[in-house]
Design a protein around this motif. Sequence first.
Motif, PDB file in Angstrom:
ATOM      1  N   ARG A   1       0.817  -1.224   0.000  1.00  0.00           N
ATOM      2  CA  ARG A   1       0.000   0.000   0.000  1.00  0.00           C
ATOM      3  C   ARG A   1       0.843   1.263   0.000  1.00  0.00           C
ATOM      4  N   VAL A   2       2.065   1.207   0.577  1.00  0.00           N
ATOM      5  CA  VAL A   2       2.869   2.432   0.697  1.00  0.00           C
ATOM      6  C   VAL A   2       3.899   2.619  -0.408  1.00  0.00           C
ATOM      7  N   HIS A   3       4.470   1.562  -0.931  1.00  0.00           N
ATOM      8  CA  HIS A   3       5.534   1.681  -1.930  1.00  0.00           C
ATOM      9  C   HIS A   3       4.964   2.189  -3.256  1.00  0.00           C
ATOM     10  N   ARG A   4       5.604   3.206  -3.789  1.00  0.00           N
ATOM     11  CA  ARG A   4       5.197   3.794  -5.074  1.00  0.00           C
ATOM     12  C   ARG A   4       6.437   4.161  -5.873  1.00  0.00           C
ATOM     13  N   TRP A   5       6.248   4.283  -7.184  1.00  0.00           N
ATOM     14  CA  TRP A   5       7.346   4.692  -8.061  1.00  0.00           C
ATOM     15  C   TRP A   5       6.761   5.388  -9.282  1.00  0.00           C
ATOM     16  N   GLU A   6       7.598   6.172  -9.940  1.00  0.00           N
ATOM     17  CA  GLU A   6       7.191   6.829 -11.189  1.00  0.00           C
ATOM     18  C   GLU A   6       8.433   7.319 -11.916  1.00  0.00           C
ATOM     19  N   VAL A   7       8.372   7.282 -13.229  1.00  0.00           N
ATOM     20  CA  VAL A   7       9.441   7.810 -14.068  1.00  0.00           C
ATOM     21  C   VAL A   7       8.824   8.835 -15.012  1.00  0.00           C
ATOM     22  N   THR A   8       9.417  10.031 -15.016  1.00  0.00           N
ATOM     23  CA  THR A   8       9.013  11.064 -15.970  1.00  0.00           C
ATOM     24  C   THR A   8      10.227  11.391 -16.830  1.00  0.00           C
ATOM     25  N   ASP A   9      10.076  12.299 -17.754  1.00  0.00           N
ATOM     26  CA  ASP A   9      11.216  12.716 -18.574  1.00  0.00           C
ATOM     27  C   ASP A   9      12.262  13.467 -17.749  1.00  0.00           C
ATOM     28  N   GLU A  10      11.869  13.965 -16.570  1.00  0.00           N
ATOM     29  CA  GLU A  10      12.773  14.750 -15.738  1.00  0.00           C
ATOM     30  C   GLU A  10      13.432  13.961 -14.614  1.00  0.00           C
ATOM     31  N   ALA A  11      12.712  12.943 -14.056  1.00  0.00           N
ATOM     32  CA  ALA A  11      13.241  12.293 -12.854  1.00  0.00           C
ATOM     33  C   ALA A  11      12.615  10.925 -12.604  1.00  0.00           C
ATOM     34  N   VAL A  12      13.259  10.192 -11.691  1.00  0.00           N
ATOM     35  CA  VAL A  12      12.721   8.944 -11.156  1.00  0.00           C
ATOM     36  C   VAL A  12      12.283   9.240  -9.728  1.00  0.00           C
ATOM     37  N   TYR A  13      11.040   8.920  -9.405  1.00  0.00           N
ATOM     38  CA  TYR A  13      10.481   9.164  -8.079  1.00  0.00           C
ATOM     39  C   TYR A  13      10.208   7.817  -7.413  1.00  0.00           C
ATOM     40  N   VAL A  14      10.617   7.670  -6.150  1.00  0.00           N
ATOM     41  CA  VAL A  14      10.367   6.436  -5.412  1.00  0.00           C
ATOM     42  C   VAL A  14       9.988   6.788  -3.980  1.00  0.00           C
ATOM     43  N   ARG A  15       8.946   6.113  -3.485  1.00  0.00           N
ATOM     44  CA  ARG A  15       8.569   6.236  -2.080  1.00  0.00           C
ATOM     45  C   ARG A  15       8.541   4.833  -1.490  1.00  0.00           C
ATOM     46  N   THR A  16       9.307   4.613  -0.430  1.00  0.00           N
ATOM     47  CA  THR A  16       9.364   3.308   0.221  1.00  0.00           C
ATOM     48  C   THR A  16       9.207   3.489   1.724  1.00  0.00           C
TER      49      THR A  16
END
Length: 166
Positions: free
Chosen positions: A77-92
């Motif tokens: 439920r808490v772990h998330r990720w995303e990749v855009t043209d500008e950055a890689v975002y991760v929440r753990t």
Amino acid sequence: MTGEGTVRLRPPNNKLNERAVGWWRSQCLLTTAVPVAVLAVLGALIEPARVWLLAAAGALAVLGLAGTAFFPAWWYRVHRWEVTDEAVYVRTGALWQEWRIAPMSRIQTVDTVRGPLEQAFRLATVTVTTASSRGAIRIAGLDHELAAELAAQLTRITQTTPGDAT
């Protein structure tokens, strides 16, 4: 005041693959089973300490099973990720959440790893290494095909992104 191309801390949008819950549960069970088995064998062999060793094995088994039932679903439920043209975002993290952002200009390497358990669950981990002293960013629990596509996408984006001189 933010300009175009500015990277800001924000919640990532993508969940991990649902099979990550089973993968984490397997890891928890294995981590619990080894010490429980050692304590149980020692309890069977060492008569003067049998009661204490078997009680410890039982308590550890109960705690391990409770953790196995509860924590992997919470982590999912808490772990998330995303990749855009500008950055890689991760929440753990569950209790202590960690939010990491890797601007494309700072990415040095992109790797995928599939351990034996990950292979059994058709999962993979993408590791993004940056110039940060905090170390690499890991996105664990991705479908193995998505992980390969993500690694290729990150490689393409970083090849066309000018490096950061700071």
